[in-house]
Motif scaffolding. Structure first.
Motif, PDB file in Angstrom:
ATOM      1  N   ARG A   9       0.837  -1.212   0.000  1.00 32.03           N
ATOM      2  CA  ARG A   9       0.000   0.000   0.000  1.00 32.03           C
ATOM      3  C   ARG A   9       0.862   1.249   0.000  1.00 32.03           C
ATOM      4  O   ARG A   9       0.604   2.207  -0.727  1.00 32.03           O
TER       5      ARG A   9
ATOM      6  N   SER B 297      -0.509   6.106   8.492  1.00 32.68           N
ATOM      7  CA  SER B 297      -1.921   5.965   8.139  1.00 32.68           C
ATOM      8  C   SER B 297      -2.115   4.840   7.128  1.00 32.68           C
ATOM      9  O   SER B 297      -3.044   4.025   7.249  1.00 32.68           O
TER      10      SER B 297
ATOM     11  N   ARG C 144      -1.324   1.323   8.821  1.00 31.17           N
ATOM     12  CA  ARG C 144      -2.321   0.867   9.791  1.00 31.17           C
ATOM     13  C   ARG C 144      -3.732   0.791   9.228  1.00 31.17           C
ATOM     14  O   ARG C 144      -4.696   0.559   9.970  1.00 31.17           O
ATOM     15  N   GLU C 145      -3.880   0.950   7.916  1.00 26.43           N
ATOM     16  CA  GLU C 145      -5.183   0.878   7.264  1.00 26.43           C
ATOM     17  C   GLU C 145      -5.460  -0.575   6.907  1.00 26.43           C
ATOM     18  O   GLU C 145      -5.265  -1.019   5.773  1.00 26.43           O
TER      19      GLU C 145
ATOM     20  N   ARG D 240      -7.405  -3.003   3.443  1.00 26.38           N
ATOM     21  CA  ARG D 240      -7.330  -2.455   2.093  1.00 26.38           C
ATOM     22  C   ARG D 240      -6.249  -3.177   1.309  1.00 26.38           C
ATOM     23  O   ARG D 240      -5.200  -3.486   1.837  1.00 26.38           O
TER      24      ARG D 240
END
Length: 478
Positions: free
Chosen positions: A404, A469, A472-473, A476
């Motif tokens: 990501r 961010s 730790r998402e 996804r």
């Protein structure tokens, strides 16, 4: 049922709880395997063994020595020592060695750091995997090593005075201005080595240093705080004592005293990157004065100030992965004069390319004591950028989280440099705004470790928060 040694023998060393994971039987099997995999094939006749202050140390050393001597090799037991003291013995005697220590781990742990003759590392790719495999066979009863016709002998030898004298010859502190130095040994091996090297316990001449000791009593239960200066909470006593005593500098050693952390006269920590630059510049100057072209090794988490300053001074710098086995291999490959890591491991060609916190501390004292300014002013010269420090995130899928981040930054900053030398590093350093970050997975835990550095604090905070961010998402996909 025997223990699975894969649970305690990792990439760099042996580490486990005593006695359920690391017992005398396990230590003896590792000793027998080490003798056959490492010591005998390189023609050694002797193995040097040392230990830190942990209560389990003597029994484990005795068992390991039994495994080694059964193979026909002699053992020189140097007794209580720091890890760099064991490296000194390995280098001085040109013999493979074993240091029994769990470094900064809690009291229930012990471990073994192994090296070849001349303090050369034994890691996953340099013999440790083979040692583990043979030791496992011995424990499982699948292999019974043939004992030597004539077993080896164990002799005791104290090397502390020789170690102290050797370091004193490398850095001359006799001419520095008087300095008051608070030292927090954390009840670890610094309490054994500091009085010998910086004091007169080894019979060496007195130095212009007033050493204020904190927790010098050797105690493997660590009654005051963990001997892990990387954790800010474990520096608080040192910071307070520096201010209370009006000291010029504070030094904190970990349990086996191979790492050294530095605190300035205000009680503020000095980053290991700044220490790497400070010590590196001293070693570079020495090399250039001798007409040699110096090389310095640094891992990819150290500040960009390190290569910037060292290259401006005339050095060649080589960037490497995190981990002492990688640093030591590159040190030897490039005949590097010095190497530094963000974790406060410092490596010296003059110390068999091995790491020694004590020698780094002596360089800091020499640099501070040879000029009139406080350490805070001196350190500021080597800390032009702002760093986040290492931030850990627990993630279910480290690969997906890294993907990501890679995708997001490839889209947002198509001109940024990206490499995967050790995890994911993205650098936007040759354009405005200046920043870089490294995101790498832990070898032993479901963690991603983030380090960010930037030209100023606002940029660092933005990059740090944006990457965290994304990391730790959960849920996804990239």
């Amino acid at each position: 049922m025997t223990i699975d040694l894969a649970s305690i023998i990792k990439a760099y060393d042996v580490r486990g709880t005593v006695p359920d994971q690391l017992s005398p039987a396990v230590a003896e099997a590792i000793g027998a395997a080490f003798a056959r995999v490492v010591a005998l094939p390189e023609g050694a006749t002797t193995v040097v063994v040392g230990r830190d202050m942990r209560e389990s140390g003597p029994a484990l050393v005795e068992a390991f020595a039994a495994g080694v001597t059964a193979a026909g090799l002699d053992v020189v037991d140097v007794g209580l020592c720091s890890t760099d003291g064991l490296y000194f013995a390995s280098g001085r005697f040109e013999a493979p060695g074993a240091m029994f220590t769990a470094s900064h781990n809690p009291a229930a742990y012990n471990g073994i750091k192994l090296c070849r003759a001349g303090a050369r590392p034994v890691g996953q790719d340099t013999g440790l995997a083979e040692v583990r495999a043979l030791a496992q066979e011995i424990l499982d009863g699948a292999t019974t090593p043939e004992p030597a016709t004539t077993p080896g002998r164990v002799t005791a030898r104290d090397v502390l005075a020789d170690y102290a004298g050797f370091l004193r010859d490398l850095v001359d502190l006799s001419g520095v201005r008087p300095l008051r130095v608070v030292v927090d040994a954390g009840n670890g091996m610094g309490g054994h080595t500091v009085p010998a090297v910086l004091g007169t316990a080894a019979g060496l001449p007195a130095l212009p240093l007033e050493v204020v000791p904190l927790y010098f009593e050797l105690d493997g239960s660590f009654p005051n705080h963990e001997a892990n200066p990387l954790e800010p909470a474990n520096l608080r006593d040192l910071q307070a004592a520096v201010v209370e005593h009006g000291a010029d500098v504070g030094l904190a050693f970990d349990g086996d005293a191979d790492r050294c952390f530095v605190v300035d006269e205000r009680g503020e920590p000095v980053s290991p990157s700044a220490i790497t630059a400070l010590v590196g510049l001293r070693e570079v100057a020495k090399e250039l004065a001798a007409g040699r072209q110096p090389t310095v090794i640094h891992n990819l988490i150290t500040s960009r100030a390190v290569p910037d300053l060292l290259e401006c001074a005339g050095a060649r710098t080589v960037r490497t992965r995190v981990g002492h086995s990688f640093i030591k291999a590159r040190m030897a490959e490039h005949d590097a004069v010095f190497g530094g890591e963000h974790s406060a491991h410092y490596y010296f060609r003059d110390f068999w390319f091995a790491d020694t916190g004590m020698l780094a501390a002596m360089h800091v004292l020499a640099a501070l004591g040879s000029q009139p300014h406080p350490l805070s002013a001196l350190a500021e010269m080597y800390s032009p950028y702002v760093a986040s420090g290492e931030i850990n995130s627990t993630v279910a899928d480290a690969a997906a989280a890294t993907a990501r981040v890679r995708q997001a930054y490839a889209s947002a900053y198509p001109g940024a440099e990206v490499d995967e030398l050790d995890g994911l590093t993205v650098a936007h350093w040759d354009a405005h705004p200046q920043w870089w970050f490294n995101l790498r997975a832990s070898n032993t835990e479901p963690l991603l470790r983030l380090n960010v550095e930037a030209a100023d604090e606002d940029i660092m905070i933005k990059v740090r928060d944006d990457v965290l961010s994304l990391v730790r998402e959960e849920g996804r996909t990239a």
